[in-house]
Design a protein around this motif. Structure first.
Motif, mmCIF file in Angstrom:
data_model
loop_
_atom_site.group_PDB
_atom_site.id
_atom_site.type_symbol
_atom_site.label_atom_id
_atom_site.label_comp_id
_atom_site.label_asym_id
_atom_site.label_seq_id
_atom_site.Cartn_x
_atom_site.Cartn_y
_atom_site.Cartn_z
ATOM 1 N N SER A 1 110.828 64.104 31.228
ATOM 2 C CA SER A 1 112.241 64.312 31.178
ATOM 3 C C SER A 1 112.892 64.031 32.606
ATOM 4 C CB SER A 1 112.457 66.013 30.899
ATOM 5 O OG SER A 1 111.975 66.762 31.941
ATOM 6 N N TYR A 2 112.211 63.912 33.490
ATOM 7 C CA TYR A 2 112.618 63.493 35.000
ATOM 8 C C TYR A 2 112.143 62.256 35.398
ATOM 9 C CZ TYR A 2 114.026 64.538 39.713
ATOM 10 O OH TYR A 2 114.429 64.308 40.864
ATOM 11 N N GLN B 1 124.715 78.599 38.628
ATOM 12 C CA GLN B 1 125.080 79.880 37.664
ATOM 13 C C GLN B 1 125.868 80.671 38.403
ATOM 14 O OE1 GLN B 1 124.045 80.542 34.450
ATOM 15 N NE2 GLN B 1 123.402 78.899 33.957
ATOM 16 N N ASP C 1 119.013 79.389 30.821
ATOM 17 C CA ASP C 1 119.831 79.552 32.092
ATOM 18 C C ASP C 1 120.159 80.754 33.059
ATOM 19 O OD1 ASP C 1 120.600 76.728 31.517
ATOM 20 O OD2 ASP C 1 122.614 77.303 30.534
ATOM 21 N N PRO D 1 119.305 66.308 37.772
ATOM 22 C CA PRO D 1 118.491 65.677 36.903
ATOM 23 C C PRO D 1 119.181 65.175 35.429
ATOM 24 C CG PRO D 1 117.287 67.461 37.436
ATOM 25 C CD PRO D 1 118.745 67.707 37.818
ATOM 26 N N HIS E 1 113.784 76.007 34.977
ATOM 27 C CA HIS E 1 114.632 75.379 35.433
ATOM 28 C C HIS E 1 114.461 75.182 36.951
ATOM 29 C CE1 HIS E 1 117.084 74.325 31.951
ATOM 30 N NE2 HIS E 1 117.550 75.419 31.701
ATOM 31 N N PRO E 2 114.918 74.165 37.469
ATOM 32 C CA PRO E 2 114.911 74.028 38.908
ATOM 33 C C PRO E 2 115.673 75.167 39.602
ATOM 34 C CG PRO E 2 115.353 71.944 37.790
ATOM 35 C CD PRO E 2 115.436 72.669 36.998
ATOM 36 N N GLY E 3 115.055 75.734 40.558
ATOM 37 C CA GLY E 3 116.020 76.844 41.390
ATOM 38 C C GLY E 3 115.238 78.148 40.807
ATOM 39 N N GLN E 4 114.827 78.192 39.642
ATOM 40 C CA GLN E 4 114.428 79.428 39.263
ATOM 41 C C GLN E 4 113.078 80.153 39.823
ATOM 42 O OE1 GLN E 4 114.544 79.025 34.859
ATOM 43 N NE2 GLN E 4 116.799 79.413 34.844
ATOM 44 N N PHE E 5 112.834 81.532 39.818
ATOM 45 C CA PHE E 5 111.836 81.909 40.830
ATOM 46 C C PHE E 5 111.592 83.309 40.218
ATOM 47 C CE2 PHE E 5 115.795 82.852 42.793
ATOM 48 C CZ PHE E 5 115.926 84.102 43.193
ATOM 49 N N GLU F 1 115.147 77.613 49.673
ATOM 50 C CA GLU F 1 116.308 77.341 48.636
ATOM 51 C C GLU F 1 117.335 78.325 48.302
ATOM 52 O OE1 GLU F 1 116.318 75.155 44.393
ATOM 53 O OE2 GLU F 1 114.815 76.433 44.676
ATOM 54 N N THR G 1 106.150 70.790 38.868
ATOM 55 C CA THR G 1 105.753 70.917 40.185
ATOM 56 C C THR G 1 105.990 72.544 40.554
ATOM 57 O OG1 THR G 1 105.908 68.941 41.020
ATOM 58 C CG2 THR G 1 105.271 70.558 42.721
ATOM 59 N N ARG H 1 115.034 72.434 50.229
ATOM 60 C CA ARG H 1 113.994 72.925 49.542
ATOM 61 C C ARG H 1 112.651 72.149 49.450
ATOM 62 N NH1 ARG H 1 116.005 72.701 43.168
ATOM 63 N NH2 ARG H 1 116.698 70.789 43.261
ATOM 64 N N ASN I 1 110.240 77.649 41.068
ATOM 65 C CA ASN I 1 110.476 75.969 40.799
ATOM 66 C C ASN I 1 111.307 75.410 41.849
ATOM 67 O OD1 ASN I 1 110.771 73.241 40.074
ATOM 68 N ND2 ASN I 1 111.706 73.851 38.096
ATOM 69 N N THR I 2 110.773 75.101 42.932
ATOM 70 C CA THR I 2 111.705 74.299 44.078
ATOM 71 C C THR I 2 111.794 72.843 44.021
ATOM 72 O OG1 THR I 2 109.886 74.138 45.400
ATOM 73 C CG2 THR I 2 110.914 76.225 45.588
ATOM 74 N N SER I 3 111.448 72.241 42.706
ATOM 75 C CA SER I 3 111.607 70.841 42.408
ATOM 76 C C SER I 3 112.971 70.580 41.955
ATOM 77 C CB SER I 3 110.314 70.382 41.803
ATOM 78 O OG SER I 3 110.492 70.801 40.275
ATOM 79 N N ASP I 4 113.041 69.367 41.555
ATOM 80 C CA ASP I 4 114.202 68.807 40.772
ATOM 81 C C ASP I 4 113.994 68.666 39.458
ATOM 82 O OD1 ASP I 4 116.087 68.395 43.161
ATOM 83 O OD2 ASP I 4 114.535 66.746 43.823
ATOM 84 N N GLU I 5 112.813 69.002 38.839
ATOM 85 C CA GLU I 5 112.431 68.749 37.384
ATOM 86 C C GLU I 5 112.025 70.188 36.850
ATOM 87 O OE1 GLU I 5 108.951 66.564 36.342
ATOM 88 O OE2 GLU I 5 108.389 66.678 38.530
ATOM 89 N N LYS I 6 112.087 70.280 35.438
ATOM 90 C CA LYS I 6 111.952 71.458 34.768
ATOM 91 C C LYS I 6 110.273 71.662 35.077
ATOM 92 C CE LYS I 6 115.202 70.861 31.160
ATOM 93 N NZ LYS I 6 115.125 70.325 29.569
ATOM 94 N N GLY J 1 121.261 74.884 34.658
ATOM 95 C CA GLY J 1 120.555 76.154 34.975
ATOM 96 C C GLY J 1 119.949 76.644 36.286
ATOM 97 N N HIS J 2 120.506 75.661 37.201
ATOM 98 C CA HIS J 2 119.949 76.149 38.496
ATOM 99 C C HIS J 2 120.731 77.664 39.182
ATOM 100 C CE1 HIS J 2 119.596 76.109 42.806
ATOM 101 N NE2 HIS J 2 118.518 75.182 42.895
ATOM 102 N N PRO J 3 120.081 78.533 39.636
ATOM 103 C CA PRO J 3 120.565 79.759 39.903
ATOM 104 C C PRO J 3 121.751 79.673 40.724
ATOM 105 C CG PRO J 3 118.195 79.811 40.284
ATOM 106 C CD PRO J 3 118.666 78.680 39.842
#
Lengths: 476, 184
Positions: free
Chosen positions: A182-183, A404, B54, A163, B76-80, A129, B99, A36, B144-149, A399-401
């Motif tokens: 946080s990161y 999950q 989540d 993270p 969260h990272p990965g959510q869209f 992603e 980001t 990604r 959110n394609t980053s590693d952070e919230k 929480g990454h889809p």
């Protein structure tokens, strides 16, 4: 008919699996490398923008290929011929090279493998992603966040590190403040800071050191507070003569107390022979995974609870240059290390007061600084708080889809220690019932529960080579 | 304009007053972008609406007036999001922390009113303070394609009752009524 292998994650682990597949495939193969981030090969570790972020291992030990230990050294020295010195005095075998450069090396390794690969072995880099994987009898369907589906035969989850989690406090409202990062690898972690602002770094491991030297590099003059439970900092590397292996895997004790005792004794013997403790620990490296695997679960838990923190600071060492910078910051009083826990935050318009409950036992770190034990409570007033506590590895918390989705369908499960995923010896993932997948594989950090030692280049490069062979059916 | 030009940070109260002073049919995307760009991002009320889930990105309605909706989204990272348009509403999104990836789509095969195939024509990454604008009939997706919230602030003018969701595989377009998570 061509086979398709998807690799999810284009950091070091995923890129190396792709490179090995390109080199070794003897039949028509489509490799889909899904990342990604804009750049393949860099991951979190090697994507840093700071030149002061160095590899924590010298150049001579950073080859991407286990069977060609000098590969990185040769590449980096060749780069220097065309581009000039990458570090002031030129790269030697014992030089700690900036991590940015290593990111470029990984990209070059992949590019080279792609060019040298056979015509019917193709690599496709997909900047997207993966959000779900649905395995079935003869493959899997991967969905990407823009909606397309990919049909593949095998999937490698090269997920790397996740993270950190926010440290536990009763009132979590401060964690929504713009004063809280946080990161730690966020591009904005150190932006908009006044030169004299006070900063609190939570955690005292390698990530904290990275942030501290980055602050130094940008000319930060304000106080840097560090808090961690034990207040222990990673030790610096030192070049020492190697120490012979003193443990035999078969006869080694299967409990932590006896193992620690043996290692302590051996360190004493080594020092008596004018050897360094580092050499004793390094002699364990080739057998660490085996020693770990033959420990009963109860003993592995005991290790995590009581020994892990000491193992981390001795085993995952930092380059002498970074250690010197940090020593100077400690001696000048700019950096203060607190051993203890955060109890709470009290924020106003200008800063946040962080209350610490200090640990009773004190330690001396390598700079000779004492931490802990002056008073039980302390309040530090800072303008920014950065979470450097290290990667979260409990997959139940993500929480990454994609995670999950895999978890809710029962395609993956955490290992018994919840520090990674349950994995078979060949890297195949186990589902919720313990069935070994024929489709899903992983390497690197998710194998931590099984192998313990699995997050650094020397381990991951071996796994990547072996996993590629496994996927190509080259193993008997 | 009013006193707000003097202060860099626009309070929520003043934002509402500014929005109410512009007749809805006259509101231009640039004006909306200007106002959202001035909002105070460390606002306590805004912070109270940050909450991560989540299951999917969390969407909390912060304020609704006759002219606009303001929402806080936590990712969260990965959510869209789905690929969607706002059925005629203007939208400005501002990144509070993290980001944001904003993708713009176009219809390349319109088979009927309810069947349109779309493809990505632009993708940008926005850091803290960054603004993404979506005009009345633009089709877009946020992720959110980053590693952070990631936390983002969204203003829709007019208030959103429904959106059109585009299925990237079948091309089917569905009108979806929106539901908001209100404060507990």
């Amino acid at each position: 008919m061509s086979t398709t292998i998807a690799i999810i994650g284009g950091g070091f682990s995923g890129t190396m699996v792709a490179a090995h597949l390109l080199r070794k495939a003897t039949f028509p193969l489509d490799i889909k490398l899904i990342e990604r981030r804009p750049a393949i090969g860099k991951g979190v570790a090697y994507g840093t923008k700071y030149i002061c972020h160095l590899l924590n291992v010298p150049a001579a030990k950073m080859s991407a290929f286990p069977d060609d230990p000098e590969h990185f050294l040769r590449w980096v020295q060749k780069e220097e011929i065309s581009r000039g010195n990458l570090v002031p005095s030129g790269v030697q075998p014992n030089t700690f090279v900036p991590r940015q450069i290593y990111g470029k090396y990984i990209q070059a390794v992949l590019d080279e493998a792609e060019i040298a690969g056979k015509e019917n072995v193709r690599l496709e880099r997909i900047k997207n992603e993966a959000v779900s994987i649905l395995p079935d009898g003869n493959g899997a369907t991967i969905s990407l966040s823009t909606g397309q589906n990919l049909r593949v035969n095998k999937v490698v989850l090269a997920l790397g590190n996740f993270p950190p989690s926010d440290p536990f406090v009763q009132d979590k409202s401060f964690y929504t403040s713009l004063r809280y990062v946080s990161y730690p690898w966020s591009a904005q972690a150190l932006s908009d800071l006044e030169q004299d602002d006070a900063v609190l770094l939570i955690g005292s491991g390698l990530t904290m050191l990275d942030l501290a030297v980055a602050l130094k590099e940008q000319g930060h003059a304000g106080a840097i507070h560090v808090v961690s439970r034990h207040g222990l900092l990673p030790y610096p590397h030192k070049f020492t003569k190697p120490y012979p292996t003193f443990l035999n895997v078969e006869t080694a004790p299967k409990n932590i107390r006896a193992l620690v005792k043996l290692v302590r004794q051996e360190v004493k013997n080594a020092i008596a022979q004018d050897c360094d403790w580092r050499a004793v620990l390094d002699s364990l490296r080739p057998i660490t995974q085996q020693l770990w695997q033959q420990l009963p679960l109860k003993e592995q838990r005991r290790f995590l609870r009581h020994v892990r923190i000491y193992w981390e600071v001795h085993r995952h060492r930092v380059s002498p240059g970074v250690a010197n910078t940090v020593s100077e910051m400690l001696h000048s009083g700019q950096m203060v290390v607190h051993a203890g826990r955060i109890q709470g935050y009290d924020e106003d318009d200008r800063a946040v007061d962080v209350s610490l409950r200090k640990r009773k036992i004190s330690h001396k770190n390598y700079a000779g600084e004492e931490s802990g034990n002056t008073s039980e409570h302390e309040v530090v007033r800072v303008q920014r708080v950065i979470n450097c506590t290290g990667t979260e590895c409990d997959y139940r918390k993500f929480g990454h889809p994609l995670i999950q989705n895999l978890r809710s369908h029962g395609f993956i499960r955490s290992d018994a220690l919840a520090i990674g995923l349950d994995v078979a010896p060949n890297g195949a993932l186990l589902d919720v019932d313990g069935m070994v997948s024929q489709i899903l594989y992983t390497l690197g950090p998710p194998r931590q529960g099984r192998l313990w030692e699995t997050t650094a280049v020397p381990e991951i490069r071996v796994q990547a080579a072996a996993l590629a062979e496994e996927l190509l059916g080259m193993k008997v | 304009m009013s006193v707000n030009l003097l202060t860099k940070r626009l309070t929520l109260d003043n934002f509402i007053l500014e929005m109410m002073s512009i007749p809805p049919q006259d509101l231009q995307i640039e004006q909306l972008q200007d106002l959202v760009g001035q909002l105070d991002l460390n606002d306590t009320l805004l912070r109270q609406h940050i909450s991560f889930s989540d299951r999917t990105y969390a969407r909390k309605l912060l304020c609704r007036t006759s002219r606009f909706d303001m929402l806080v989204l936590s990712w969260h990272p990965g959510q869209f999001t789905t690929i969607h348009d706002h059925a005629g509403a203007l939208n400005v999104t501002r990144v509070r922390s993290g980001t944001l990836t904003a993708r713009l789509f176009e219809v390349y095969d319109e088979r009927s009113d309810r069947e349109k195939l779309v493809r990505v024509i632009d993708e940008e990454q926005l850091g803290r303070g960054g603004l993404a604008t979506v005009d009345r009939h633009h089709i877009h997706q946020l992720a959110n394609t980053s590693d952070e919230k990631l936390v983002t602030l969204h203003v829709y003018a007019h208030p959103l009752a429904s959106i059109n969701v585009y299925c990237p595989n079948s091309g089917q377009v569905d009108r979806v009524a929106l539901q908001y998570t209100l404060e507990q």
